[in-house]
Structure formats: structure tokens, C-alpha cells
Design a protein around this motif. Structure first.
Motif: not given
Length: 224
Positions: A196, A35, A191, A33, A194, A39, A179-180
Motif C-alpha cells: 500500500d 492496494l 489484501y 498504489n 498487497t 481493491f 493504507s490497509r
């Protein structure tokens, strides 16, 4: 001399104590993943377990773990100091097997663990643009099951093989994806592009401490 030799052989062939407590400590590293991998950075993961010997080398038991990840820069949010922390608090069952080595001071313990995890995000709403995300929540709660193998090298500290320090390598797989939208990452964030998709898989490597409770029982026969 014969008595000393028989006593020594019985001690070597005796089964180990029936209860084993183990704690693994080290930083976790996200592998899947994108993200999560970009992150969040892993700070610490603590994994205590309690196992009970069945037979000579099989150890079913109970497993707990707690892990912490923290967000990294850059953000491109209103608040440049935005700090998101992800907590994992999980527990389940484990099944382990103790592999003997030619050295009496070294053993290898392999386990397969499975259970459930509570995933808690804190600081999520800090610095969020409320004109885009209305009433953002500062905490998010998710849950998932997990499964993963681990390998621990025991370096015994005494002749009775009760206390040990060593090294640990393990992994955990969780089907949930971060998820974002869960983190309020809009188009202005660093991001926004990016990916996810995909589940969560992380690796943890660190040190291990083990103690086996009970006395080693002398063997009556010279079993291998």
C-alpha cells in the motif's frame, strides 16, 4: 467575389469566443498504489471546466471534478457483500492552450490543472471484525492537493466552431496513499499482503462536450 473572399478570410482568422465551457466524462483507472489498483475499480469521473480566453489561444480557468470508485471481490470478511465506495470531489485552477490543426473541424486543447480534493470513503465499517477493530468508522474523510495534465480533441459540430464533441485523455496525481489500516484490512483479508506504499495516480479517458459562448468577432486584418 472579392468581397466574399475577404469576408471568408476574416472569419477564418478571427479569434474564437472568449468563454468556453467543457465537460469530460469517462471511467478513471488507478495506475499506482497496488492496494487502490486491486481493491477499487473506477466507475465514473465527471470533469466540468470554465475557461476564459486571453490573447488568441491561451485559456486560464476554473476546474471541478467528481469521481467514484467501488471495491471489488474477493473480501474474506464476515460480510461477503461488503461494499466500500471512494468519492473524490475536487476543484482548482487550470491553464490551457488551444492548438489549431489543418482541419477547421478539429482542434486540440491541452490543459494543466491543479487544486485540492476531498476524499470520502463510505461503507468502510461494514463486515469489519469488531473484536480486532474497536468502534470502526463507517466513513473516512481525507484531503489532498492534486495536479495533472489533460488533452482534449475537439470535433466541431458547426461552422462557427462553437459546439464540439470529442475525446478526452487526462491524469491526476495525489500525494496521499491509501493504507490497509484506513480500510480495516486485517490479516484475514485477501489484501493482507498487497503493498500500500506510494502516492495515487489515475488516468481517465472518455468523451468530451464543449461550447464556446459569444460570437466570433471578424478580424480587421489578415492575422495568421
Amino acid at each position: 467575389m472579392a468581397f466574399v473572399w475577404v469576408s471568408s478570410t476574416a472569419q477564418e482568422n478571427a479569434p474564437p469566443p472568449r468563454v468556453m465551457f467543457n465537460v469530460d466524462v469517462g471511467p478513471p483507472f488507478m495506475l499506482s498504489n497496488s492496494l487502490q489498483r486491486q481493491f477499487l475499480r473506477g466507475l465514473i469521473l465527471v470533469n466540468p471546466s470554465l475557461s476564459f480566453r486571453i490573447g488568441r489561444r491561451m485559456y486560464p480557468g476554473l476546474d471541478l471534478y467528481y469521481g467514484v470508485w467501488q471495491s471489488v471481490n474477493p473480501y474474506n470478511f464476515k460480510d461477503a457483500n461488503r461494499d466500500v465506495v471512494m468519492h473524490h470531489a475536487g476543484g482548482g485552477l487550470s491553464l490551457g492552450y488551444l492548438f489549431k490543426t489543418p482541419s477547421r473541424q478539429v482542434d486540440v486543447f491541452a490543459r494543466l490543472v491543479g487544486g485540492f480534493t476531498e476524499i470520502i470513503f463510505s461503507g468502510v465499517a461494514k463486515g469489519v471484525d469488531t473484536s480486532v477493530f474497536v468502534n470502526p468508522e463507517n466513513r473516512r474523510f481525507l484531503n489532498s492537493f492534486f495536479v495533472g495534465p489533460s488533452l482534449t480533441v475537439f470535433l466541431y459540430l458547426d461552422e462557427d466552431q462553437k459546439g464540439a464533441a470529442g475525446f478526452h485523455l487526462g491524469s491526476r496525481f495525489l500525494p496521499y496513499r491509501l493504507s490497509r489500516e484506513d480500510l480495516y484490512l486485517n490479516k484475514e483479508s485477501s489484501y493482507s499482503g498487497t503493498p500500500d506504499a506510494g502516492p495515487s495516480l489515475f488516468l481517465n479517458f472518455g468523451i468530451s462536450f464543449t461550447y464556446k459562448f459569444g460570437k466570433r468577432r471578424a478580424a480587421v486584418t489578415g492575422e495568421p
